[in-house]
Scaffold this active site. Structure first.
Site, PDB file in Angstrom:
ATOM      1  N   ASP A 199      94.101  81.435  56.026  1.00  0.00           N
ATOM      2  CA  ASP A 199      92.903  80.990  55.388  1.00  0.00           C
ATOM      3  C   ASP A 199      93.405  81.137  54.032  1.00  0.00           C
ATOM      4  O   ASP A 199      93.727  82.405  53.508  1.00  0.00           O
ATOM      5  CB  ASP A 199      91.496  81.407  55.962  1.00  0.00           C
ATOM      6  CG  ASP A 199      90.514  79.872  55.569  1.00  0.00           C
ATOM      7  OD1 ASP A 199      90.114  79.380  56.379  1.00  0.00           O
ATOM      8  OD2 ASP A 199      90.106  80.077  54.452  1.00  0.00           O
ATOM      9  N   HIS A 204      90.319  80.986  51.294  1.00  0.00           N
ATOM     10  CA  HIS A 204      89.576  81.165  51.158  1.00  0.00           C
ATOM     11  C   HIS A 204      90.246  83.043  50.856  1.00  0.00           C
ATOM     12  O   HIS A 204      91.109  83.263  51.317  1.00  0.00           O
ATOM     13  CB  HIS A 204      88.105  81.068  51.486  1.00  0.00           C
ATOM     14  CG  HIS A 204      88.058  79.614  51.571  1.00  0.00           C
ATOM     15  ND1 HIS A 204      88.475  78.648  52.444  1.00  0.00           N
ATOM     16  CD2 HIS A 204      86.800  79.058  50.930  1.00  0.00           C
ATOM     17  CE1 HIS A 204      87.893  77.694  52.802  1.00  0.00           C
ATOM     18  NE2 HIS A 204      87.397  77.936  51.127  1.00  0.00           N
ATOM     19  N   SER A 207      82.135  76.705  48.414  1.00  0.00           N
ATOM     20  CA  SER A 207      82.671  77.635  50.011  1.00  0.00           C
ATOM     21  C   SER A 207      82.801  78.914  49.539  1.00  0.00           C
ATOM     22  O   SER A 207      82.391  79.696  50.371  1.00  0.00           O
ATOM     23  CB  SER A 207      83.758  77.052  50.296  1.00  0.00           C
ATOM     24  OG  SER A 207      85.173  76.869  50.152  1.00  0.00           O
TER      25      SER A 207
END
Length: 358
Positions: A333, A335, A160
């Site tokens: 998040d 990420h 991802s």
């Protein structure tokens, strides 16, 4: 003197006719299929029987140059959750969500005809939906020769993070597919810095031997590396002769280590077999293995060690290692953020320049 008026009338009629013909030429429409050579394609796509293009991996880019006043695209997303960026003449992008039913997307509309460069960039991941571009329709003079891609070619394999998940996060907003932005991912930024074209072949939540939740029966990297669209293992499979990269970056492992540190022998043996596949399929490519940006501490150290032993087992002067700093995202998040992706590209680019002598 008596002949002057008829002559002027005839002359005026001629110019009026010429003007009408010119306006008719400028307002004529031209439609081309998505696979027409006037459209330059970067990324994995499947050519359908009707000459349309379908794609699933993020970062797939289509570009064209036209002379006209209006350009539209017939497009759709199989799940209605895919986003594209449209860039006109290098101006800031416009983000558009695609419907599940075929729709007419107006790419630009100007009052006067002119020459314009148009880019369509797939922002989303494969599981958000498969995108199909059927055709482009121009109001104007003509489609001009397609833009030329850089000669250097890069293939980036990953999860991802490579796909650009949550780059465009919005604090306080429920996560949605608008947050993905492959265009600002470290892979595409690195390719731009190296003056190279790039393919992103990535799948969020997947790893080398298991997914983030420990499942081993999902399509993981050795599987989806073979896919054209990236959604299932069914046809069409990707023809590796269509794209022979000079450089392959493998940034995998975060999801393998999410449930805990995986068995050393299983991981290293699988990675060794996979890299040998890459070496066989791409005989001119240099391969760079990296641990990625999310892991830290013991898990990061273990993955770096596994990568080192994989390289030792391969005994290849075409396989290298590039280090990555820890980029933990933010409170919204886990990420990496947009700024962190930019930092990742700045860290990776000089290492690749040295390895490739670029």
């Amino acid at each position: 003197m008596k002949l002057l008026f008829p002559i002027l009338l005839l002359t005026g009629s001629y110019f009026l006719s010429a003007c009408n013909n010119t306006q008719s030429l400028m307002s004529s429409t031209h439609t081309i299929a998505a696979s027409d050579p006037h459209i330059q394609v970067m990324g994995r796509t499947h050519i359908n029987d009707d000459a349309s293009l379908t794609f699933g991996y993020p970062g797939v880019s289509l570009s064209t140059i036209v002379a006209g006043s209006r350009l539209t695209a017939e497009m759709q997303s199989s799940n209605g959750n895919s986003w594209i960026d449209v860039i006109i003449d290098n101006h800031p992008p416009t983000s558009i969500k695609l419907d599940a039913q075929q729709q007419t997307v107006e790419l630009f509309h100007f009052p006067n005809s002119g020459e314009h460069r148009v880019e369509i960039i797939h922002r989303s991941e494969n599981w958000h939906g498969q995108v199909t571009l059927k055709q482009l329709t121009l109001t104007g003079t003509q489609f001009l020769p397609a833009p030329v891609l850089p000669q250097r070619k890069i293939l980036v394999l990953g999860d991802s993070v490579t796909c650009g998940e949550a780059i465009d996060r919005v604090a306080g907003e429920d996560k949605n597919t608008r947050w993905w932005n492959a265009r600002e991912s470290y892979g595409m930024l690195t390719a731009k810095a190296l003056d190279a074209q790039v393919q992103l072949v990535c799948w969020g939540g997947r790893g080398l031997i298991r997914s983030w939740n420990g499942k081993t029966d999902d399509a993981n990297l050795p599987d989806f590396y073979q896919f054209t669209l990236g959604d299932t293992g069914q046809a069409p499979q990707w023809d590796h002769h269509r794209y022979q990269p000079d450089l392959i970056i493998s940034a995998i492992g975060t999801n393998d280590f999410s449930p805990g540190i995986p068995d050393r022998a299983t991981y290293i043996n699988t990675y060794t077999r996979f890299v040998r596949t890459l070496l066989d399929n791409h005989p001119q490519a240099t391969i760079v293995l990296t641990e990625g940006a999310i892991l830290n501490g013991d898990k990061k150290a273990a993955l770096v060690s596994y990568i080192g032993e994989t390289r030792q087992q391969l005994h290849s002067n075409r396989v290298f290692y590039a280090s990555s700093s820890h980029h933990p995202g933010d409170n919204s998040d886990a990420h990496p953020t947009k700024d962190q992706h930019a930092a990742m590209a700045r860290e990776l680019t000089p290492q690749l320049r040295q390895i490739m002598d670029w």
